[in-house]
Design a protein around this motif. Structure first.
Motif, short mmCIF file in Angstrom:
data_model
loop_
_atom_site.label_atom_id
_atom_site.label_comp_id
_atom_site.label_asym_id
_atom_site.label_seq_id
_atom_site.Cartn_x
_atom_site.Cartn_y
_atom_site.Cartn_z
N GLY A 274 42.64 -48.58 32.69
CA GLY A 274 41.89 -49.47 31.80
C GLY A 274 41.00 -50.41 32.59
N LEU A 275 41.52 -50.94 33.68
CA LEU A 275 40.73 -51.85 34.52
C LEU A 275 39.58 -51.10 35.20
CD1 LEU A 275 43.46 -54.07 36.27
CD2 LEU A 275 42.02 -54.65 34.31
N MET A 276 39.86 -49.88 35.65
CA MET A 276 38.81 -49.08 36.31
C MET A 276 37.68 -48.80 35.33
SD MET A 276 41.29 -46.28 38.04
CE MET A 276 42.39 -46.65 39.39
N ALA A 277 38.06 -48.39 34.10
CA ALA A 277 37.04 -48.06 33.10
C ALA A 277 36.27 -49.32 32.70
CB ALA A 277 37.70 -47.42 31.88
N SER A 278 36.96 -50.46 32.62
CA SER A 278 36.28 -51.72 32.29
C SER A 278 35.22 -52.04 33.33
CB SER A 278 37.27 -52.89 32.25
OG SER A 278 38.24 -52.68 31.29
N ALA A 279 35.61 -51.91 34.61
CA ALA A 279 34.67 -52.20 35.69
C ALA A 279 33.47 -51.27 35.59
CB ALA A 279 35.37 -52.05 37.04
N GLU A 280 33.73 -49.99 35.34
CA GLU A 280 32.65 -49.01 35.26
C GLU A 280 31.69 -49.34 34.11
OE1 GLU A 280 34.05 -44.96 36.55
OE2 GLU A 280 33.49 -44.59 34.46
N LEU A 281 32.27 -49.66 32.95
CA LEU A 281 31.41 -49.96 31.77
C LEU A 281 30.61 -51.24 31.99
CD1 LEU A 281 33.92 -49.06 28.89
CD2 LEU A 281 31.80 -47.85 29.44
N ALA A 282 31.17 -52.16 32.77
CA ALA A 282 30.48 -53.42 33.02
C ALA A 282 29.52 -53.33 34.21
CB ALA A 282 31.50 -54.53 33.27
N GLY A 283 29.48 -52.15 34.85
CA GLY A 283 28.61 -51.96 36.00
C GLY A 283 29.09 -52.71 37.24
N ARG A 284 30.40 -52.97 37.27
CA ARG A 284 30.96 -53.66 38.45
C ARG A 284 31.68 -52.65 39.32
NH1 ARG A 284 35.17 -56.35 37.54
NH2 ARG A 284 35.30 -56.32 35.28
N GLU A 285 31.84 -53.01 40.58
CA GLU A 285 32.58 -52.11 41.46
C GLU A 285 34.08 -52.34 41.29
OE1 GLU A 285 32.86 -50.96 46.09
OE2 GLU A 285 31.14 -52.20 45.50
N TRP A 286 34.82 -51.28 41.21
CA TRP A 286 36.28 -51.40 41.10
C TRP A 286 36.89 -51.51 42.48
CZ3 TRP A 286 41.08 -51.70 39.09
CH2 TRP A 286 42.11 -51.05 39.75
N GLN A 287 37.80 -52.44 42.61
CA GLN A 287 38.54 -52.53 43.87
C GLN A 287 39.99 -52.23 43.58
OE1 GLN A 287 38.29 -56.21 45.90
NE2 GLN A 287 36.10 -55.99 46.27
N ALA A 288 40.56 -51.35 44.36
CA ALA A 288 41.98 -51.01 44.13
C ALA A 288 42.86 -52.19 44.55
CB ALA A 288 42.34 -49.79 44.94
N PRO A 289 44.00 -52.37 43.88
CA PRO A 289 44.94 -53.41 44.36
C PRO A 289 45.40 -53.06 45.77
CG PRO A 289 45.87 -52.16 42.48
CD PRO A 289 44.50 -51.62 42.74
N PRO A 290 45.71 -54.06 46.60
CA PRO A 290 46.13 -53.76 47.97
C PRO A 290 47.30 -52.77 47.99
CG PRO A 290 45.94 -56.12 47.63
CD PRO A 290 45.72 -55.49 46.30
N ARG A 291 47.29 -51.93 48.99
CA ARG A 291 48.34 -50.91 49.15
C ARG A 291 49.72 -51.54 49.30
NH1 ARG A 291 49.35 -46.00 52.22
NH2 ARG A 291 51.04 -46.48 50.81
N THR A 292 49.74 -52.81 49.68
CA THR A 292 51.01 -53.50 49.91
C THR A 292 51.63 -53.98 48.60
OG1 THR A 292 49.66 -55.44 50.26
CG2 THR A 292 50.45 -54.30 52.24
N THR A 293 50.91 -53.82 47.48
CA THR A 293 51.48 -54.20 46.18
C THR A 293 52.09 -52.96 45.53
OG1 THR A 293 49.43 -53.70 45.00
CG2 THR A 293 49.66 -55.94 45.88
#
Ligand SMILES: Cc1cc2nc3c(=O)[nH]c(=O)nc-3n(C[C@H](O)[C@H](O)[C@H](O)COP(=O)(O)OP(=O)(O)OC[C@H]3O[C@@H](n4cnc5c(N)ncnc54)[C@H](O)[C@@H]3O)c2cc1C
Length: 447
Positions: free
Chosen positions: A368-387
């Motif tokens: 949902g967050l990835m798609a939101s970023a895409e629709l808003a034209g923002r770059e998606w950043q993955a949560p840190p691997r340590t989470t």
């Protein structure tokens, strides 16, 4: 309403993804086939986010447990699934368990209250050619769509088994034989009903499980492995005479007050114990913990009534066995869960090869967050691997071995190791690091 994004499947992942998009103002069409008269072999109702087997979201301990940490992170992301779980919570010691009816109703009500989310009861049979879609149809994806996914991926999807545990009506359990207690009970929580067995009773029960008539395998099911946390009780029994006594029938830490003596005023441990956990808010139905099974129904009733205290048990639901399907995600999906060959198609939930209710919802949340970023034209950043979220996502989208890819629960083995920390302190160290490192990500995502 013209939608900006289509979500197929109103289970745990699809509902969470719809929430994350909907609360950010995007127009969502959420298609769910239940409610049209059609259901998967495991679903029993038409409500969104139905829990098909256990009512537990497992440990809620976010200091020492990976799934507890995942709960914590999802709450920080305003997770609908975690919020609804809080509304529907039933007692379960340090675990988070819910009344499944209240839980599902809450998810549905919260989504229905969002004006830009349209919930449509319909079965979708094919992937769209180019419109953005999130496929969250779960391990029991309807056949036609599974065929369409198979065509688009050009790969064989893997299938394996899940088994469901039986549920017993509380008032048919004999409490003169059974007793309430949690393991190592200090008196403060007595969340489980325990049925004690002597050695002779256990051996006879074990023999009954091994010899009992099972649901026959179909040809396509040959050599299909089991969902790890849901291995049928009889398969465990076949592994050795004591496997169950070290697993779901472990007696240690459970003093049976019915067996108290002057030397043991708190009671004695049984040779083996069957535990039942509350399954609904009212406390009227209880599930047999770890007793998922593929024994035939008549055989289940006969054999489970030999368990002390369950001689007159009536079953609200008997155990069952079902197919599970998932993609070879490390090969097929990019880092944002999109099909490499058709980037308008994003997957979420168990179909990506994560395992479990919480993990499925977490992957739905990230989709949902990835798609939101895409629709808003923002770059998606993955949560840190340590989470916990980052570790799970990394596993699905690239870190796992593609050749041996199997569904995975979140666990500290997926986190970048902390070799310098002493083993005893490592779990806390993982969670502390995750809690510190998620903060900038939350800020950057404005979740
Ligand atoms: C039998 C069984 C028992 C399980 N037991 C447990 C357990 O005890 N604990 C645990 O943590 N995990 C368990 N799992 C694993 C898994 O966590 C759950 O299946 C979880 O519900 C997956 O979430 P999801 O959102 O990916 O899929 P689901 O919750 O299954 O949601 C998918 C939704 O998509 C709908 N759908 C399917 N095809 C279509 C279509 N073509 N068009 C429209 N809608 C469609 C379905 O009706 C369903 O509502 C079990 C799985 C199975 C199959």
């Amino acid at each position: 309403m013209t939608h900006q994004i289509h979500i197929i499947g109103g289970g745990l992942a699809g509902s969470e993804a719809a929430w994350q998009l909907g609360r950010r103002g995007f127009k969502v069409r959420l298609s769910e086939m239940r409610g049209t008269g059609e259901r998967s072999p495991a679903h029993q109702g038409d409500g969104l986010a139905e829990l098909v087997c256990s009512n537990s979201f497992r440990s809620d301990d976010h200091e020492k447990n990976a799934v507890g940490l995942l709960h914590h992170e999802m709450r920080q992301c305003d997770s609908l699934i975690m919020d609804a779980a809080a509304k529907a919570e039933v007692p379960a010691g340090s675990a988070l368990a819910v009344d499944r009816e209240i839980f599902s109703a809450e998810v549905e009500a919260r989504l229905a209250a969002l004006p830009n989310v349209e919930i449509v009861r319909e079965r979708i049979d094919a992937l769209p050619a180019d419109a953005p879609v999130i496929v969250a149809t779960g391990p029991l994806t309807a056949e036609a769509l599974a065929g369409s996914i198979g065509k688009a991926t050009g790969a064989d999807s893997l299938a394996f088994f899940d088994a469901i545990a039986p549920i017993v009506y509380r008032d048919t359990i004999d409490m003169d034989v059974c007793w309430m207690a949690s393991r190592w009970d200090k008196g403060e929580t007595k969340d489980y009903i325990n049925c004690p067995m002597t050695k002779d009773q256990y051996l006879a029960f074990h023999a009954g499980l091994v010899a009992g008539e099972k649901t026959a395998f179909k040809e396509w099911e040959e050599n299909t492995p089991y969902f790890d946390g849901c291995m049928p009780i009889e398969v465990m029994a076949e592994r050795g005479i004591d496997t169950l006594r070290f697993g779901p029938m472990k007696p240690v830490g459970l003093d049976n007050p019915h067996w108290a003596t002057p030397e043991h005023p708190n009671g004695r441990w049984a040779y083996a114990v069957v535990q039942l956990r509350q399954d609904n808010n009212l406390g009227t139905i209880w599930n047999m913990v770890g007793f998922q099974t593929k024994l035939k129904h008549a055989e289940q009733v006969r054999l489970f009534r030999t368990i002390p205290g369950l001689e007159n048990a009536e079953f609200a639901r008997l155990g069952g066995l079902h197919r599970n399907t998932f993609l070879n995600s490390p090969v097929l999906l990019d880092r944002t869960l999109r099909l490499k060959t058709a980037p308008n198609v994003r997957f979420a939930g168990q179909i990506t090869g994560c395992e479990g209710y919480v993990e499925s919802a977490a992957v739905g949340l990230m989709a949902g967050l990835m798609a939101s970023a895409e629709l808003a034209g923002r770059e998606w950043q993955a949560p840190p691997r340590t989470t916990a979220m980052g570790a799970l996502l990394s596993h699905i989208t690239g870190d796992a071995e593609a050749e041996t890819y199997q569904p995975m629960n979140v666990n500290f083995g997926l986190f970048p190791p902390l070799h310098d920390v002493k083993k005893k302190q490592r779990k806390e160290a993982y969670t502390e690091r995750a809690k510190a490192e998620i903060v900038p990500w939350l800020e950057s995502m404005a979740v």
